[in-house]
Motif scaffolding. Structure first.
Motif, PDB file in Angstrom:
ATOM      1  N   THR A   7      -1.792   1.899   9.132  1.00  0.00           N
ATOM      2  CA  THR A   7      -0.726   1.247   8.367  1.00  0.00           C
ATOM      3  C   THR A   7      -1.007  -0.256   8.265  1.00  0.00           C
ATOM      4  O   THR A   7      -1.856  -0.792   8.992  1.00  0.00           O
ATOM      5  N   ARG A  31      -2.918  -7.526   3.909  1.00  0.00           N
ATOM      6  CA  ARG A  31      -2.193  -6.299   3.563  1.00  0.00           C
ATOM      7  C   ARG A  31      -0.703  -6.525   3.300  1.00  0.00           C
ATOM      8  O   ARG A  31       0.040  -5.567   3.112  1.00  0.00           O
ATOM      9  N   HIS A  35       0.875  -7.481   0.821  1.00  0.00           N
ATOM     10  CA  HIS A  35       1.332  -7.040  -0.500  1.00  0.00           C
ATOM     11  C   HIS A  35       0.971  -5.582  -0.786  1.00  0.00           C
ATOM     12  O   HIS A  35       1.023  -5.142  -1.940  1.00  0.00           O
ATOM     13  N   ASP A  36       0.622  -4.827   0.255  1.00  0.00           N
ATOM     14  CA  ASP A  36       0.307  -3.413   0.065  1.00  0.00           C
ATOM     15  C   ASP A  36       1.505  -2.647  -0.497  1.00  0.00           C
ATOM     16  O   ASP A  36       2.665  -3.048  -0.318  1.00  0.00           O
ATOM     17  N   ASP A  37       1.208  -1.538  -1.158  1.00  0.00           N
ATOM     18  CA  ASP A  37       2.247  -0.676  -1.696  1.00  0.00           C
ATOM     19  C   ASP A  37       2.814   0.163  -0.554  1.00  0.00           C
ATOM     20  O   ASP A  37       2.466   1.336  -0.366  1.00  0.00           O
ATOM     21  N   ASN A  38       3.701  -0.484   0.216  1.00  0.00           N
ATOM     22  CA  ASN A  38       4.258   0.135   1.414  1.00  0.00           C
ATOM     23  C   ASN A  38       5.774  -0.075   1.396  1.00  0.00           C
ATOM     24  O   ASN A  38       6.239  -1.201   1.245  1.00  0.00           O
ATOM     25  N   GLU A  39       6.526   0.991   1.558  1.00  0.00           N
ATOM     26  CA  GLU A  39       7.982   0.906   1.434  1.00  0.00           C
ATOM     27  C   GLU A  39       8.596  -0.018   2.476  1.00  0.00           C
ATOM     28  O   GLU A  39       9.539  -0.756   2.196  1.00  0.00           O
ATOM     29  N   LYS A  57       8.052  -3.571   1.425  1.00  0.00           N
ATOM     30  CA  LYS A  57       8.909  -3.878   0.269  1.00  0.00           C
ATOM     31  C   LYS A  57      10.335  -4.157   0.723  1.00  0.00           C
ATOM     32  O   LYS A  57      11.005  -5.059   0.206  1.00  0.00           O
ATOM     33  N   ARG A  58      10.820  -3.393   1.693  1.00  0.00           N
ATOM     34  CA  ARG A  58      12.185  -3.594   2.180  1.00  0.00           C
ATOM     35  C   ARG A  58      12.363  -4.975   2.800  1.00  0.00           C
ATOM     36  O   ARG A  58      13.410  -5.609   2.619  1.00  0.00           O
TER      37      ARG A  58
END
Length: 370
Positions: free
Chosen positions: A240, A253, A255-259, A262-263
């Motif tokens: 992760t 990392r 800006h990774d596409d990770n929920e 993002k939260r």
């Protein structure tokens, strides 16, 4: 009197004056409600730290880079008014009675329900409530190599049970700033104190911390829901963006596409540190390749909140006049886990009469070449 004896007396006097001169006290203004605030300056052969009684805050911390050039490496304001009007950042403060979040501001102690203010978007409690320890004037007292800050929080303060007495000692030794926390109560309660300093090892206001190389020796972290409250899971970092077991650039990392990212708008999570609660362990290491400054954090606490200044937006400027932009600093808040009173599987934050709790966190500054 012989010359030798005179030299010994002079050396003793000089050493004594130097030790005494390592801590100085000055007035730093008056709060809007008329309370006087003092500021203490701690000096060693390497560091200089200023700590004030309003919020028991670290106001500035000067550390040398690889070339010996000193800079203030924490974010803050240059006036007391800047701090009293700032309700969002908690720059340098001791936060409590419960640092971090409690879901809905509600919790139970001995089966009895208590309600703290919902000062986090009207949903959860954050950093102790509407009037937390960060916005109170502590009692300062000079001690060898530092200052002791004391605060008494009365029974019912911000909804918390028990009269809590907190002592926070800042001491400076060579290249290390040590914080010793001691807490006692007259009634069963919950408590979670931490320091909320924002670090930029390039100097306050000098760009972002995305290039910094961070190591966090933790195998698990506590994922959060949409309100940034831990779900109760102790999730593995393996595979992760939360795996900092090996030195990794913050920006690699974030800006990774990770929920989860993002939260939080970046990193703003609690890492589960290795080793038993109460034993000294490494919480994090930060290396700034530009200046060569290295910050190593050790603690007896079970967790550390790694926050990357996601809510800084350039509207606040520091003493240098430079704006504090998004990701313009990082926090490493050593702590018990957020919302622990509502998770039986988390280390307990309960404090009972006759059983004071103590913890220690140390910030050590070194340098290394590229």
């Amino acid at each position: 009197m012989t010359k030798t004896l005179a030299k010994v007396i002079l050396l003793t006097m000089t050493t004594g004056m130097a030790a005494h001169g390592a801590v100085t006290k000055a007035a730093f203004g008056t709060t809007p409600d008329g309370k006087a605030v003092d500021i203490y300056t701690l000096k060693s052969d390497v560091l200089q730290v200023r700590i004030m009684t309003y919020g028991a805050r670290i106001v500035s911390l000067e550390a040398p880079d690889k070339d010996g050039k000193k800079a203030d490496v924490v974010l803050g304001h240059d006036t007391l008014a800047g701090y009293t009007s700032d309700k969002n950042t908690y720059f340098g403060a001791i936060v409590g009675r419960y640092g971090n979040r409690i879901a809905g501001g509600s919790f139970k102690v001995d089966g009895k329900a208590y309600q703290a203010p919902k000062n986090d978007h009207g949903i959860n409690m954050l950093h102790g409530g509407t009037v937390g320890f960060d916005s109170l004037v502590w009692q300062g007292r000079e001690i060898p190599d530092g200052v002791e800050m004391t605060l008494v929080s009365k029974d019912g303060d911000q909804g918390f049970p028990g009269t809590l007495t907190a002592h926070v000692r800042y001491t400076l030794h060579h290249n290390a700033l040590r914080i010793d926390y001691s807490m006692s109560t007259d009634k069963d309660t919950v408590v979670n104190l931490t320091n909320h300093s924002y670090f930029n090892l390039s100097g306050e206001g000098n760009g972002t911390i995305l290039h910094d190389i961070v190591t966090i020796p933790a195998d698990k972290y506590t994922p959060v829901d949409a309100g940034l409250i831990p779900t109760g899971e102790l999730a593995p970092v393996e595979g992760t963006p939360f795996d900092f077991r090996k030195p990794t650039a913050i920006g690699a990392r974030i800006h990774d596409d990770n929920e989860q990212l993002k939260r939080a708008g970046g990193y703003d999570f609690n890492w589960v540190l290795r080793g038993p609660n109460g034993e000294t362990k490494t919480a994090a290491r930060v290396y700034d390749p530009e200046t060569g400054r290295v910050l190593t954090v050790t603690t007896t606490e079970p967790g550390v909140q790694f926050y990357t200044g996601n809510f800084l937006d350039g509207t606040i400027s520091g003493p240098s006049g430079k704006p504090f932009v998004k990701n313009g600093a990082l926090c490493l808040e050593t702590q018990h886990f957020p919302d622990s009173p509502n998770h039986a599987n988390f280390p307990s934050t309960e404090l009972k009469p006759g059983a004071p709790r103590h913890s220690t966190t140390t910030f050590t500054f070194t340098t290394q070449a590229k």
